[in-house]
Design a protein around this motif. Structure first.
Motif, short mmCIF file in Angstrom:
data_model
loop_
_atom_site.label_atom_id
_atom_site.label_comp_id
_atom_site.label_asym_id
_atom_site.label_seq_id
_atom_site.Cartn_x
_atom_site.Cartn_y
_atom_site.Cartn_z
N TRP A 149 -5.01 4.21 -6.40
CA TRP A 149 -6.03 3.74 -5.46
C TRP A 149 -6.41 2.32 -5.85
O TRP A 149 -7.02 2.08 -6.90
N GLU A 150 -6.03 1.35 -5.00
CA GLU A 150 -6.35 -0.05 -5.27
C GLU A 150 -6.57 -0.75 -3.94
O GLU A 150 -5.64 -0.91 -3.15
N ARG A 151 -7.82 -1.14 -3.69
CA ARG A 151 -8.14 -1.78 -2.41
C ARG A 151 -7.50 -3.16 -2.33
O ARG A 151 -7.39 -3.87 -3.33
N ARG A 152 -7.07 -3.52 -1.13
CA ARG A 152 -6.48 -4.83 -0.88
C ARG A 152 -7.19 -5.46 0.31
O ARG A 152 -7.63 -4.76 1.23
N GLU A 153 -7.25 -6.77 0.31
CA GLU A 153 -7.88 -7.50 1.40
C GLU A 153 -6.82 -7.84 2.45
O GLU A 153 -5.87 -8.58 2.15
N GLY A 154 -6.94 -7.29 3.65
CA GLY A 154 -5.98 -7.54 4.71
C GLY A 154 -6.33 -8.77 5.53
O GLY A 154 -7.49 -9.22 5.55
N GLY A 155 -5.32 -9.33 6.19
CA GLY A 155 -5.54 -10.47 7.07
C GLY A 155 -5.41 -10.08 8.53
O GLY A 155 -5.43 -8.89 8.89
N GLU A 156 -5.30 -11.08 9.38
CA GLU A 156 -5.15 -10.88 10.82
C GLU A 156 -4.02 -11.76 11.34
O GLU A 156 -3.87 -12.90 10.90
N LEU A 157 -3.28 -11.25 12.30
CA LEU A 157 -2.24 -12.05 12.94
C LEU A 157 -2.84 -13.08 13.89
O LEU A 157 -2.27 -14.16 14.08
N ARG A 158 -3.97 -12.75 14.50
CA ARG A 158 -4.60 -13.68 15.44
C ARG A 158 -4.84 -15.02 14.76
O ARG A 158 -5.39 -15.11 13.67
N GLY A 159 -4.37 -16.07 15.42
CA GLY A 159 -4.56 -17.41 14.90
C GLY A 159 -3.44 -17.89 13.99
O GLY A 159 -3.39 -19.07 13.65
N LYS A 160 -2.54 -16.98 13.59
CA LYS A 160 -1.41 -17.38 12.77
C LYS A 160 -0.31 -17.97 13.66
O LYS A 160 -0.28 -17.76 14.88
N THR A 161 0.61 -18.69 13.02
CA THR A 161 1.71 -19.34 13.75
C THR A 161 3.02 -18.65 13.43
O THR A 161 3.34 -18.43 12.26
N VAL A 162 3.76 -18.29 14.47
CA VAL A 162 5.10 -17.73 14.29
C VAL A 162 6.12 -18.69 14.91
O VAL A 162 5.95 -19.16 16.04
N GLY A 163 7.14 -19.02 14.13
CA GLY A 163 8.25 -19.81 14.64
C GLY A 163 9.41 -18.90 14.95
O GLY A 163 9.83 -18.11 14.10
N VAL A 164 9.92 -18.96 16.16
CA VAL A 164 11.01 -18.09 16.61
C VAL A 164 12.25 -18.96 16.80
O VAL A 164 12.30 -19.80 17.70
N VAL A 165 13.25 -18.75 15.95
CA VAL A 165 14.48 -19.53 16.01
C VAL A 165 15.51 -18.75 16.82
O VAL A 165 16.04 -17.74 16.37
N GLY A 166 15.76 -19.20 18.04
CA GLY A 166 16.62 -18.49 18.97
C GLY A 166 15.78 -17.72 19.96
O GLY A 166 15.33 -16.61 19.66
N VAL A 167 15.52 -18.31 21.12
CA VAL A 167 14.63 -17.67 22.09
C VAL A 167 15.45 -17.17 23.28
O VAL A 167 15.34 -17.67 24.40
N LEU A 192 0.82 -1.21 0.00
CA LEU A 192 0.00 0.00 0.00
C LEU A 192 0.86 1.26 0.00
O LEU A 192 0.49 2.28 -0.60
N ALA A 193 2.03 1.19 0.66
CA ALA A 193 2.94 2.35 0.65
C ALA A 193 3.44 2.62 -0.76
O ALA A 193 3.57 3.78 -1.18
N ARG A 194 3.72 1.55 -1.50
CA ARG A 194 4.14 1.76 -2.90
C ARG A 194 3.01 2.33 -3.73
O ARG A 194 3.23 3.19 -4.59
N GLN A 195 1.78 1.87 -3.48
CA GLN A 195 0.63 2.42 -4.21
C GLN A 195 0.47 3.91 -3.93
O GLN A 195 0.16 4.69 -4.83
N GLN A 196 0.67 4.31 -2.67
CA GLN A 196 0.55 5.72 -2.32
C GLN A 196 1.60 6.54 -3.07
O GLN A 196 1.30 7.62 -3.59
N ALA A 197 2.84 6.02 -3.12
CA ALA A 197 3.90 6.75 -3.83
C ALA A 197 3.56 6.90 -5.31
O ALA A 197 3.97 7.88 -5.95
N GLU A 198 2.79 5.96 -5.84
CA GLU A 198 2.40 6.00 -7.26
C GLU A 198 1.05 6.68 -7.46
O GLU A 198 0.55 6.74 -8.59
#
Length: 323
Positions: free
Chosen positions: A137-155, A128-134
């Motif tokens: 106007w182009e709508r995009r469908e966003g997601g949510e972090l809730r429920g996603k899985t993050v793997g952390v290598v080195g805790v 969206l930042a690139r679209q603004q620079a250009e």
């Protein structure tokens, strides 16, 4: 002469710390009760050379060539970074010099930046930042972090903060660490390095926050990226060499993975002709995730603790001791 009669240790800020930073840290240490006549902030190579023979402790940005050979009284080296791969660890060990790092100083800003990377990909903010620079106007469908899985290598300190922030957003956190007994409560699934492929397969976001060692150099290559897959995003705030950069470029160009957020690179500054600059599915930042207005205060706390440990002759009391 008894221990109580021994002079206070001399602490030298090497010129590679930077004259302004060294002077500021010196004042903060004096405010914490350290003797001003025993804390030296060198602004030039000549000043470092003039004091290094008498230094009991040495605070480093980088280590100038030959400096250890002139440090006749050295007992302790303090790195202002979390990583210490740029230091001659075997040489320090052979000399019996203790080494401490600054783990924890950068955990909060790096953790927040990792969260920002994930939000950017989840909500398509970088596109969206690139679209603004250009002016497009182009709508995009966003997601949510809730429920996603993050793997952390080195805790360690940084990985723990990433896990805590991800948990606050309702993510499922998988952590990779050798000692599972010290895995923080914010990690839902604890795994050893031998389980890395399982973590890659499960992760929507794979965050590299491990130190660079012989074992972690090239840890992420073509096999791991294929397991991360087309919905996966790689985030590297560790060291560039932890990931095979050529394999990563190939995976990004072919959309084998969804994208990457990179703060570290095999060569820094990232060369202007690097293919990473032009990839629409890549966020490039100039090794600044650890920047924070609070680092001087946090550094001073570690330095004051470690100076007093050296003064008391208690090397086991060093905070963040590496060697």
């Amino acid at each position: 002469m008894t221990d109580s009669d021994a002079p206070d240790p001399t602490l030298l800020f090497c010129h590679t710390v930077g004259p302004d930073r060294g002077a500021d840290l010196r004042e903060r240490l004096i405010d914490r009760g350290l003797p001003g006549d025993r804390v030296v902030a060198a602004a030039t190579p000549a000043e470092t050379d003039a004091h290094v023979a008498d230094a009991d402790g040495l605070v480093l940005g980088r280590l100038p060539d030959g400096l250890l050979d002139r440090a006749d009284s050295l007992r302790w080296v303090q790195a202002l970074s979390s990583g210490t791969d740029y230091l001659p660890l075997e040489d320090l060990r052979d000399r019996g010099v203790a080494l401490a790092n600054s783990a924890g100083v950068h955990a909060e800003p790096i953790g927040e930046q990792v969260l920002g990377y994930m939000l950017s990909f989840e909500r398509d903010l970088h596109a969206l930042a690139r679209q603004q620079a250009e002016r497009r106007w182009e709508r995009r469908e966003g997601g949510e972090l809730r429920g996603k899985t993050v793997g952390v290598v080195g805790v360690g300190a940084i990985g723990t903060r990433v896990a805590e922030l991800a948990t606050a957003f309702g993510m499922d956190v998988w952590g990779v660490k050798r000692d599972l007994d010290t895995m923080p409560a914010a990690v839902d699934e604890a795994r050893t390095p031998e389980d890395l492929h399982e973590v890659c397969l499960a992760a929507d976001y794979l965050v590299l926050a491990c130190p660079l060692t012989d074992e972690t150099e090239g840890l992420i290559g073509g096999d791991e990226l294929r397991l991360l897959g087309g919905d996966g995003v790689l985030v590297n705030v560790a060291r560039g060499e932890v990931c095979d950069q050529d394999a990563l470029v190939g995976a990004l160009r072919s959309h084998l993975i969804r994208g990457a957020a990179l703060d570290v690179f095999e060569t820094e500054p990232l060369p202007a002709d690097s293919r990473l600059w032009g990839l629409s599915n890549t966020i490039v930042t100039p090794h600044m995730a650890g920047s924070t207005p609070h680092k001087q205060e946090r550094w001073a706390d570690i330095l004051a603790t470690n100076y007093r440990a050296i003064a008391d002759g208690d090397g086991s009391g060093l905070r963040n001791r590496v060697l």
